[in-house]
Write an enzyme that holds these catalytic residues in place. Structure first.
Site, mmCIF file in Angstrom:
data_model
loop_
_atom_site.group_PDB
_atom_site.id
_atom_site.type_symbol
_atom_site.label_atom_id
_atom_site.label_comp_id
_atom_site.label_asym_id
_atom_site.label_seq_id
_atom_site.Cartn_x
_atom_site.Cartn_y
_atom_site.Cartn_z
ATOM 1 N N HIS A 125 -2.506 9.015 5.513
ATOM 2 C CA HIS A 125 -2.122 8.417 4.227
ATOM 3 C C HIS A 125 -2.360 9.424 3.094
ATOM 4 C CE1 HIS A 125 -0.939 4.881 2.023
ATOM 5 N NE2 HIS A 125 -1.908 5.107 1.162
ATOM 6 N N LYS A 189 5.869 -2.903 -6.315
ATOM 7 C CA LYS A 189 4.590 -3.562 -6.032
ATOM 8 C C LYS A 189 3.615 -3.392 -7.190
ATOM 9 C CE LYS A 189 1.586 -1.912 -2.574
ATOM 10 N NZ LYS A 189 1.262 -1.800 -1.152
ATOM 11 N N ARG A 191 -0.402 -4.065 -7.642
ATOM 12 C CA ARG A 191 -1.637 -4.503 -6.994
ATOM 13 C C ARG A 191 -2.675 -4.721 -8.083
ATOM 14 N NH1 ARG A 191 -4.023 -4.440 -1.850
ATOM 15 N NH2 ARG A 191 -2.398 -3.281 -0.792
ATOM 16 N N THR A 224 0.200 -7.024 1.057
ATOM 17 C CA THR A 224 1.518 -6.492 0.680
ATOM 18 C C THR A 224 2.589 -7.211 1.487
ATOM 19 O OG1 THR A 224 0.519 -4.334 0.229
ATOM 20 C CG2 THR A 224 2.922 -4.383 0.548
HETATM 21 C C1 R5P Z 1 0.143 1.711 0.233
HETATM 22 O O1 R5P Z 1 0.085 2.807 -0.242
HETATM 23 C C2 R5P Z 1 0.368 1.506 1.674
HETATM 24 O O2 R5P Z 1 1.594 2.012 2.075
HETATM 25 C C3 R5P Z 1 0.265 0.067 2.081
HETATM 26 O O3 R5P Z 1 1.297 -0.661 1.442
HETATM 27 C C4 R5P Z 1 -1.021 -0.571 1.782
HETATM 28 O O4 R5P Z 1 -2.082 0.215 2.199
HETATM 29 C C5 R5P Z 1 -1.087 -1.929 2.439
HETATM 30 O O5 R5P Z 1 -2.269 -2.515 2.101
HETATM 31 P P1 R5P Z 1 -2.546 -4.053 2.261
HETATM 32 O O6 R5P Z 1 -2.253 -4.419 3.689
HETATM 33 O O7 R5P Z 1 -4.012 -4.153 1.924
HETATM 34 O O8 R5P Z 1 -1.691 -4.788 1.298
#
Ligand code: R5P
Length: 292
Positions: A125, A189, A191, A224
């Site tokens: 990542h 998105k 967050r 997400t």
């Molecule tokens: C973000 O940068 C990643 O691609 C994922 O969308 C993220 O890590 C997903 O996280 P979560 O399952 O906690 O929503």
């Protein structure tokens, strides 16, 4: 490389890698003393090139014992010790956002670089780093899951519309979609907190009747995907197929995702989980062969 060691929880992948690479697979002795300290014992490794298969989800409980084992292997005369970590942890904190914060990605990379001679991982990542070489001082190879994900979608989903988690994922989802001649979109998105995610899905009315395929590199809290499933329902679209490379599923994430009722959840086998459906053994074996 002529010996694979399966870290607990990584036996299935280690066995299939052993078959693919024609290398024997053993399990190190690992246990905890009653006070929580780790006990590790290496086997007969003198002169052997050893690699440990250890995915680094839940890294805090694994890292110290892993460093102890790497040290024991060297002390027992292993010719080299490599690490196959299909999921590589501690990449999110890649700079100080607030004064005094630990830049954990650098410290973690320094620790692993001091213990292993090489590292193979899948889709790390990386955000502000361009490559692992910026923080890891050992040889690294990165395996990409996109070709196997594309092949899985082609074999399992009729008329797919591939949807990435954010604008940064556009290159990745376009590669998956391009490989199978499918359209793609990305979520917008916001967050607000670890479990508070809001998404919109712009411009998907262009592909009515397609099956949405939410593809993400990490499923951590699952929020997400849950938010995207809710949005798709509001738009009266089919329930999506959810695909994740790294099935972290922190705390209640899997239950929360199931409760949102996707058509299916399929993850790659970088972290052992009941949703594993996309096998990266061949891709990982090819990545390992590049280094050793
Ligand atoms: C973000 O940068 C990643 O691609 C994922 O969308 C993220 O890590 C997903 O996280 P979560 O399952 O906690 O929503």
């Amino acid at each position: 490389m002529n010996l694979l060691l399966a870290w607990p929880g990584n036996e299935t992948l280690a066995q299939s890698l052993g078959l693919a690479l024609s290398v024997p697979v053993e399990s190190p002795v690992t246990r905890r003393f009653p006070d929580g300290e780790a006990y590790l014992r290496a086997g007969e490794v003198r002169g052997r090139d050893v690699a440990i298969v250890a995915s680094l989800d839940r890294p805090d409980e694994k890292t110290l014992p892993l460093l102890f084992l790497a040290d024991a292997l060297r002390a027992e005369g292993a010719a080299s010790v490599g690490l196959i970590a299909p999921y590589l942890a501690y990449l999110r904190q890649d700079r100080q956002f607030l004064r005094g914060e630990a830049v954990t990605s650098r410290t973690f990379a320094r620790l692993l670089s001091g213990a292993f001679q090489w590292l193979v991982t899948v889709d790390p990542h990386l955000h502000r780093y361009h490559s692992l070489g910026e923080i890891y001082s050992i040889e690294t190879a990165v395996v990409h899951a996109a070709p196997e994900i594309a092949a899985w979608i082609k074999a399992n989903v009729e008329s797919p519309l591939v949807i990435g988690p954010d604008s940064e994922s556009e290159q990745w989802v376009s590669e998956i979609a391009g490989a199978i001649g499918a359209p793609f979109a990305t979520l917008e998105k916001t967050r607000r907190g670890d479990r508070d995610v809001e998404v919109t899905i712009p411009r998907i009315e262009r592909w009515p009747g397609h099956t949405p395929v939410l593809a993400d590199d990490i499923v951590s809290t699952g929020r997400t995907m849950v938010a995207a499933i809710g949005r798709l329902a509001e738009l009266k679209r089919l329930a999506p197929v959810c695909i994740g490379v790294h099935a972290i599923f922190a705390q209640d994430a899997w239950q929360a995702l199931m409760a949102a009722k996707p058509a299916r959840i399929a993850t790659c086998n970088t972290i052992e989980h009941p949703t594993n459906a996309i096998d990266l053994t061949a891709a990982l074996a090819a990545g390992i062969r590049k280094l050793v």
